[in-house]
Design a protein around this motif. Structure first.
Motif, PDB file in Angstrom:
ATOM      1  N   MET A  24      12.973  36.089  61.700  1.00 39.99           N
ATOM      2  CA  MET A  24      13.441  37.449  61.909  1.00 39.99           C
ATOM      3  C   MET A  24      14.651  37.725  61.007  1.00 39.99           C
ATOM      4  N   LEU A  25      15.554  36.745  60.900  1.00 41.96           N
ATOM      5  CA  LEU A  25      16.714  36.928  60.032  1.00 41.96           C
ATOM      6  C   LEU A  25      16.300  37.141  58.582  1.00 41.96           C
ATOM      7  N   GLN A  26      15.313  36.400  58.124  1.00 44.75           N
ATOM      8  CA  GLN A  26      14.835  36.567  56.750  1.00 44.75           C
ATOM      9  C   GLN A  26      14.228  37.955  56.553  1.00 44.75           C
ATOM     10  N   ASP A  27      13.452  38.436  57.535  1.00 35.67           N
ATOM     11  CA  ASP A  27      12.854  39.768  57.436  1.00 35.67           C
ATOM     12  C   ASP A  27      13.933  40.846  57.366  1.00 35.67           C
ATOM     13  N   MET A  28      14.982  40.684  58.166  1.00 36.16           N
ATOM     14  CA  MET A  28      16.056  41.674  58.153  1.00 36.16           C
ATOM     15  C   MET A  28      16.841  41.614  56.850  1.00 36.16           C
ATOM     16  N   THR A  29      17.077  40.415  56.347  1.00 39.73           N
ATOM     17  CA  THR A  29      17.808  40.257  55.089  1.00 39.73           C
ATOM     18  C   THR A  29      17.023  40.872  53.936  1.00 39.73           C
ATOM     19  N   MET A  30      15.712  40.629  53.891  1.00 40.42           N
ATOM     20  CA  MET A  30      14.877  41.202  52.822  1.00 40.42           C
ATOM     21  C   MET A  30      14.896  42.717  52.844  1.00 40.42           C
ATOM     22  N   ARG A  31      15.074  43.308  54.013  1.00 43.92           N
ATOM     23  CA  ARG A  31      15.081  44.769  54.130  1.00 43.92           C
ATOM     24  C   ARG A  31      16.483  45.360  54.015  1.00 43.92           C
ATOM     25  N   GLY A  32      17.463  44.512  53.763  1.00 43.98           N
ATOM     26  CA  GLY A  32      18.816  44.991  53.525  1.00 43.98           C
ATOM     27  C   GLY A  32      19.581  45.391  54.772  1.00 43.98           C
ATOM     28  N   PHE A  33      19.238  44.837  55.919  1.00 47.46           N
ATOM     29  CA  PHE A  33      19.968  45.144  57.147  1.00 47.46           C
ATOM     30  C   PHE A  33      21.374  44.569  57.045  1.00 47.46           C
ATOM     31  N   GLY A  34      22.351  45.304  57.547  1.00 43.36           N
ATOM     32  CA  GLY A  34      23.728  44.832  57.553  1.00 43.36           C
ATOM     33  C   GLY A  34      23.925  43.711  58.561  1.00 43.36           C
ATOM     34  N   ALA A  35      25.020  43.003  58.416  1.00 45.88           N
ATOM     35  CA  ALA A  35      25.321  41.869  59.298  1.00 45.88           C
ATOM     36  C   ALA A  35      25.447  42.313  60.749  1.00 45.88           C
ATOM     37  N   HIS A  36      26.063  43.463  60.969  1.00 51.85           N
ATOM     38  CA  HIS A  36      26.241  43.970  62.338  1.00 51.85           C
ATOM     39  C   HIS A  36      24.886  44.295  62.973  1.00 51.85           C
ATOM     40  N   THR A  37      24.015  44.932  62.220  1.00 51.38           N
ATOM     41  CA  THR A  37      22.684  45.266  62.721  1.00 51.38           C
ATOM     42  C   THR A  37      21.904  43.997  63.029  1.00 51.38           C
ATOM     43  N   GLN A  38      21.978  43.020  62.151  1.00 49.83           N
ATOM     44  CA  GLN A  38      21.272  41.766  62.381  1.00 49.83           C
ATOM     45  C   GLN A  38      21.766  41.096  63.662  1.00 49.83           C
ATOM     46  N   LYS A  39      23.071  41.080  63.843  1.00 49.94           N
ATOM     47  CA  LYS A  39      23.651  40.479  65.049  1.00 49.94           C
ATOM     48  C   LYS A  39      23.164  41.203  66.308  1.00 49.94           C
ATOM     49  N   ASP A  40      23.161  42.544  66.256  1.00 49.72           N
ATOM     50  CA  ASP A  40      22.700  43.334  67.406  1.00 49.72           C
ATOM     51  C   ASP A  40      21.220  43.076  67.708  1.00 49.72           C
ATOM     52  N   TYR A  41      20.385  43.065  66.674  1.00 43.99           N
ATOM     53  CA  TYR A  41      18.954  42.837  66.881  1.00 43.99           C
ATOM     54  C   TYR A  41      18.703  41.462  67.497  1.00 43.99           C
ATOM     55  N   ILE A  42      19.389  40.450  67.002  1.00 45.20           N
ATOM     56  CA  ILE A  42      19.235  39.107  67.546  1.00 45.20           C
ATOM     57  C   ILE A  42      19.678  39.088  69.009  1.00 45.20           C
ATOM     58  N   ARG A  43      20.784  39.764  69.315  1.00 46.53           N
ATOM     59  CA  ARG A  43      21.272  39.824  70.700  1.00 46.53           C
ATOM     60  C   ARG A  43      20.250  40.483  71.616  1.00 46.53           C
ATOM     61  N   HIS A  44      19.636  41.574  71.174  1.00 49.67           N
ATOM     62  CA  HIS A  44      18.643  42.263  72.000  1.00 49.67           C
ATOM     63  C   HIS A  44      17.405  41.391  72.233  1.00 49.67           C
ATOM     64  N   VAL A  45      16.947  40.706  71.207  1.00 47.51           N
ATOM     65  CA  VAL A  45      15.779  39.831  71.365  1.00 47.51           C
ATOM     66  C   VAL A  45      16.137  38.655  72.271  1.00 47.51           C
ATOM     67  N   ARG A  46      17.352  38.128  72.139  1.00 45.42           N
ATOM     68  CA  ARG A  46      17.803  37.044  73.007  1.00 45.42           C
ATOM     69  C   ARG A  46      17.854  37.509  74.465  1.00 45.42           C
ATOM     70  N   ASN A  47      18.348  38.721  74.719  1.00 47.48           N
ATOM     71  CA  ASN A  47      18.384  39.265  76.078  1.00 47.48           C
ATOM     72  C   ASN A  47      16.978  39.424  76.644  1.00 47.48           C
ATOM     73  N   PHE A  48      16.055  39.855  75.801  1.00 53.78           N
ATOM     74  CA  PHE A  48      14.667  39.983  76.234  1.00 53.78           C
ATOM     75  C   PHE A  48      14.094  38.615  76.588  1.00 53.78           C
ATOM     76  N   ALA A  49      14.387  37.601  75.774  1.00 48.54           N
ATOM     77  CA  ALA A  49      13.908  36.238  76.040  1.00 48.54           C
ATOM     78  C   ALA A  49      14.505  35.714  77.342  1.00 48.54           C
ATOM     79  N   ALA A  50      15.772  36.010  77.600  1.00 50.01           N
ATOM     80  CA  ALA A  50      16.409  35.585  78.850  1.00 50.01           C
ATOM     81  C   ALA A  50      15.754  36.267  80.038  1.00 50.01           C
ATOM     82  N   PHE A  51      15.410  37.547  79.884  1.00 49.47           N
ATOM     83  CA  PHE A  51      14.719  38.268  80.948  1.00 49.47           C
ATOM     84  C   PHE A  51      13.366  37.621  81.238  1.00 49.47           C
TER      85      PHE A  51
END
Length: 135
Positions: A1-28
């Motif tokens: 997922m990080l590689q996909d976001m990096t290839m699309r030019g996502f900023g560091a803050h956006t990448q961090k937020d997306y990872i956090r949301h997916v992690r929260n979903f996994a915890a759920f």
């Protein structure tokens, strides 16, 4: 997922937020998010509403999960199951002429009265007890 976001030019803050949301979903889920079903996504969104999660947070999770399922996993049918929440902007409280006059009269000195008058004339907003009010 990080590689996909990096290839699309996502900023560091956006990448961090997306990872956090997916992690929260996994915890759920209590298991890896790539094993999720459409029903799991629905239960997750219902849970967010029941916990009174803010609409901006819910929409951030929707964007992150749509990216995760649609781009990273190549399962666009999962991304279609996510629902964006509409939110209504809160109306600002505008002081009446009398309230404005009282505010200016309450200023402790001419310097403060002048500053408040300029702020009011410029249409600036004053944060008061968590609400935005026109000075």
């Amino acid at each position: 997922m990080l590689q996909d976001m990096t290839m699309r030019g996502f900023g560091a803050h956006t990448q961090k937020d997306y990872i956090r949301h997916v992690r929260n979903f996994a915890a759920f889920l209590g298991r890896p998010p790539d094993t999720a079903t459409v029903e799991d996504l629905r239960r997750f969104q219902v849970d967010q509403h029941e916990r009174a999660v803010g609409s901006a947070t819910i929409n951030g999770a929707v964007s992150a999960l749509r990216f995760f399922f649609g781009i990273t996993l190549g399962r666009p049918e999962m991304a279609l199951a996510l629902v964006v929440v509409r939110f209504t902007p809160k109306l600002r409280v505008v002081l009446s002429v009398e309230e404005t006059a009282r505010l200016l009269e309450a200023a402790p000195g001419i310097k403060y009265k002048a500053a408040l008058s300029v702020a009011y004339g410029a249409g600036l907003l004053l944060a008061t007890s968590g609400m935005m009010q026109r000075v």
